[in-house]
Scaffold this motif. Sequence first.
Motif, mmCIF file in Angstrom:
data_model
loop_
_atom_site.group_PDB
_atom_site.id
_atom_site.type_symbol
_atom_site.label_atom_id
_atom_site.label_comp_id
_atom_site.label_asym_id
_atom_site.label_seq_id
_atom_site.Cartn_x
_atom_site.Cartn_y
_atom_site.Cartn_z
ATOM 1 N N ARG A 171 69.989 -48.777 23.589
ATOM 2 C CA ARG A 171 69.306 -47.480 23.554
ATOM 3 C C ARG A 171 68.287 -47.492 24.664
ATOM 4 O O ARG A 171 67.432 -48.376 24.692
ATOM 5 C CB ARG A 171 68.542 -47.425 22.230
ATOM 6 N N LEU A 172 68.394 -46.540 25.572
ATOM 7 C CA LEU A 172 67.484 -46.507 26.715
ATOM 8 C C LEU A 172 66.719 -45.196 26.700
ATOM 9 O O LEU A 172 67.328 -44.120 26.680
ATOM 10 C CB LEU A 172 68.328 -46.602 27.993
ATOM 11 N N ARG A 173 65.381 -45.309 26.675
ATOM 12 C CA ARG A 173 64.569 -44.083 26.707
ATOM 13 C C ARG A 173 64.113 -43.839 28.138
ATOM 14 O O ARG A 173 63.654 -44.768 28.818
ATOM 15 C CB ARG A 173 63.360 -44.225 25.779
ATOM 16 N N LEU A 174 64.257 -42.595 28.580
ATOM 17 C CA LEU A 174 63.963 -42.254 29.972
ATOM 18 C C LEU A 174 62.995 -41.083 30.035
ATOM 19 O O LEU A 174 63.097 -40.153 29.223
ATOM 20 C CB LEU A 174 65.267 -41.852 30.689
ATOM 21 N N ARG A 175 62.097 -41.146 31.023
ATOM 22 C CA ARG A 175 61.201 -40.000 31.213
ATOM 23 C C ARG A 175 61.800 -39.093 32.269
ATOM 24 O O ARG A 175 61.953 -39.488 33.425
ATOM 25 C CB ARG A 175 59.812 -40.475 31.651
ATOM 26 N N ALA A 176 62.218 -37.898 31.873
ATOM 27 C CA ALA A 176 62.801 -36.909 32.791
ATOM 28 C C ALA A 176 62.526 -35.543 32.163
ATOM 29 O O ALA A 176 63.262 -35.088 31.281
ATOM 30 C CB ALA A 176 64.293 -37.147 32.967
ATOM 31 N N GLU A 177 61.450 -34.917 32.621
ATOM 32 C CA GLU A 177 60.885 -33.731 31.959
ATOM 33 C C GLU A 177 61.893 -32.606 31.716
ATOM 34 O O GLU A 177 62.029 -32.118 30.606
ATOM 35 C CB GLU A 177 59.732 -33.161 32.805
ATOM 36 N N ARG A 178 62.614 -32.227 32.782
ATOM 37 C CA ARG A 178 63.462 -31.029 32.639
ATOM 38 C C ARG A 178 64.653 -31.277 31.735
ATOM 39 O O ARG A 178 65.040 -30.426 30.940
ATOM 40 C CB ARG A 178 63.921 -30.537 34.016
ATOM 41 N N ILE A 179 65.241 -32.456 31.860
ATOM 42 C CA ILE A 179 66.404 -32.761 31.016
ATOM 43 C C ILE A 179 65.980 -32.793 29.548
ATOM 44 O O ILE A 179 66.646 -32.240 28.681
ATOM 45 C CB ILE A 179 67.066 -34.081 31.465
ATOM 46 N N ALA A 180 64.828 -33.411 29.285
ATOM 47 C CA ALA A 180 64.331 -33.476 27.902
ATOM 48 C C ALA A 180 64.053 -32.076 27.364
ATOM 49 O O ALA A 180 64.306 -31.772 26.204
ATOM 50 C CB ALA A 180 63.066 -34.326 27.848
ATOM 51 N N ARG A 181 63.569 -31.211 28.242
ATOM 52 C CA ARG A 181 63.176 -29.867 27.801
ATOM 53 C C ARG A 181 64.382 -28.940 27.648
ATOM 54 O O ARG A 181 64.454 -28.147 26.726
ATOM 55 C CB ARG A 181 62.192 -29.288 28.830
ATOM 56 N N GLU A 182 65.362 -29.068 28.561
ATOM 57 C CA GLU A 182 66.404 -28.036 28.636
ATOM 58 C C GLU A 182 67.749 -28.414 28.021
ATOM 59 O O GLU A 182 68.598 -27.548 27.845
ATOM 60 C CB GLU A 182 66.613 -27.648 30.110
ATOM 61 N N SER A 183 67.978 -29.675 27.713
ATOM 62 C CA SER A 183 69.320 -30.035 27.225
ATOM 63 C C SER A 183 69.560 -29.459 25.833
ATOM 64 O O SER A 183 68.669 -29.420 24.990
ATOM 65 C CB SER A 183 69.497 -31.548 27.217
ATOM 66 N N LEU A 184 70.798 -29.007 25.627
ATOM 67 C CA LEU A 184 71.195 -28.416 24.346
ATOM 68 C C LEU A 184 72.136 -29.380 23.620
ATOM 69 O O LEU A 184 72.794 -30.213 24.269
ATOM 70 C CB LEU A 184 71.918 -27.084 24.596
ATOM 71 N N PRO A 185 72.236 -29.270 22.292
ATOM 72 C CA PRO A 185 73.107 -30.192 21.545
ATOM 73 C C PRO A 185 74.537 -30.205 22.092
ATOM 74 O O PRO A 185 75.161 -29.153 22.226
ATOM 75 C CB PRO A 185 73.060 -29.636 20.120
ATOM 76 N N GLY A 186 75.022 -31.389 22.424
ATOM 77 C CA GLY A 186 76.393 -31.540 22.929
ATOM 78 C C GLY A 186 76.457 -31.681 24.439
ATOM 79 O O GLY A 186 77.506 -32.024 24.980
ATOM 80 N N GLN A 187 75.355 -31.415 25.130
ATOM 81 C CA GLN A 187 75.377 -31.569 26.590
ATOM 82 C C GLN A 187 75.195 -33.044 26.952
ATOM 83 O O GLN A 187 74.791 -33.858 26.124
ATOM 84 C CB GLN A 187 74.272 -30.729 27.220
ATOM 85 N N PHE A 188 75.494 -33.365 28.206
ATOM 86 C CA PHE A 188 75.398 -34.759 28.626
ATOM 87 C C PHE A 188 74.697 -34.876 29.978
ATOM 88 O O PHE A 188 74.420 -33.861 30.630
ATOM 89 C CB PHE A 188 76.794 -35.401 28.676
ATOM 90 N N VAL A 189 74.424 -36.122 30.349
ATOM 91 C CA VAL A 189 73.829 -36.386 31.666
ATOM 92 C C VAL A 189 74.728 -37.370 32.408
ATOM 93 O O VAL A 189 75.459 -38.142 31.790
ATOM 94 C CB VAL A 189 72.407 -36.995 31.550
ATOM 95 N N ASN A 190 74.672 -37.323 33.720
ATOM 96 C CA ASN A 190 75.344 -38.319 34.546
ATOM 97 C C ASN A 190 74.284 -39.294 35.031
ATOM 98 O O ASN A 190 73.264 -38.878 35.590
ATOM 99 C CB ASN A 190 75.993 -37.638 35.758
ATOM 100 N N VAL A 191 74.526 -40.575 34.821
ATOM 101 C CA VAL A 191 73.520 -41.582 35.171
ATOM 102 C C VAL A 191 74.071 -42.483 36.278
ATOM 103 O O VAL A 191 75.209 -42.954 36.184
ATOM 104 C CB VAL A 191 73.164 -42.445 33.937
ATOM 105 N N ARG A 192 73.262 -42.697 37.315
ATOM 106 C CA ARG A 192 73.678 -43.634 38.359
ATOM 107 C C ARG A 192 73.278 -45.033 37.898
ATOM 108 O O ARG A 192 72.106 -45.383 37.905
ATOM 109 C CB ARG A 192 73.010 -43.289 39.698
#
Length: 320
Positions: A21-42
Amino acid sequence: MAVVETASVTRRVELGRSHVRLRLRAERIARESLPGQFVNVRCTPLAFSRKVFEDWDTFLRQRRAGGTGATRTLLMRPFAVYRRWKEGPEKGQFEVLFKVVGRGTAALAQKQPGEEVEVLGPLGKGFDLDWCRRLSTAVVVAGGVGLAPLYPLVEFLRSRDVHTIVIVGVISEHDVPIEVADSRVTLSFVATRPDLTITAKEFERLGCEVGVVALEGDKGYTGLPTEVFDRFLHWSDGGARGEAGVFTCGPWAMMREVARHAAEHDVRCEVLLEERMGCGVGACMACACRIRAANGEVVRKRICVDGPVFDGSEVVWDEG
Ligand SMILES: Cc1cc2nc3c(=O)[nH]c(=O)nc-3n(C[C@H](O)[C@H](O)[C@H](O)COP(=O)(O)OP(=O)(O)OC[C@H]3O[C@@H](n4cnc5c(N)ncnc54)[C@H](O)[C@@H]3O)c2cc1C
Ligand code: FES
């Protein structure tokens, strides 16, 4: 709208034999993501990936030889947004919960608090929240780490007071993607109840009924999550209980069974497909899956932009 953010790791927790489990600080993603959406991580630092492009001959040589760590982690990897905080002391942070299966996830699992990773998101089309709002009962069936994208959904359902049942299938209680605990609470719709069950506190805290179903072991519900789900369907056929909805994410075969059984009982089911991706933004078709359109025609849809959430009755399940 998706943005690229340089996220700093604020917390790292290992769970079971192979989950992180990795917690990340990323303001916009935390604020705007909706249930079921995903992120691409490098998963591999950008500087390292750039080096590969600068030395194209080496890149091609390595690729012909079967690939190296560098080539295999060149592409970003998709992960569901598991937890995210829009307020409170954790505001501006989100978590990914993943299983280490290859080079990318192994590299990501090494990240420590203070390190940075590049993240693109939020991406994709999530669950149908307008429909979710109207439900009186929701059943969420997760297989292993497939529960990650379902947490924000359960959070949403519970905030709308939808009675929510969470069934989590795992191999054994020793290899689970979340913290589990023994419990005396049993699922209300199961006729034969074990004395001792296994629960996932994180979901229980949201106020849902939780049943962890283990394939191995003799504690709690044993067998497949689909067997417990079937018991819900038969129980709910017994009387009018308002509109019910089913949501699932996990192994392909499990989702196929859940979608099939839900359709047989005339209950709508949304499935979240986590197939292999390439670009993650709709450009390469690497993630195409077969969907049956309303006119019966089978079309190829991109999981990364048309999904990852689809109606279970539309997916052509005979592959995967
Ligand atoms: C929308 C979406 C959301 C996802 N969310 C999560 C999540 O929250 N947590 C999580 O643990 N995983 C999630 N995944 C799967 C995750 O992206 C893959 O496990 C990861 O990309 C593997 O990268 P790797 O470099 O470690 O593995 P690779 O070295 O690329 O592959 C290693 C092995 O894993 C298999 N593999 C790779 N990708 C997938 C996949 N998508 N599904 C099944 N097998 C795969 C390969 O066939 C190979 O056998 C998600 C996938 C999608 C499409
Ligand atoms: S991953 Fe490239 S189109 Fe979906």
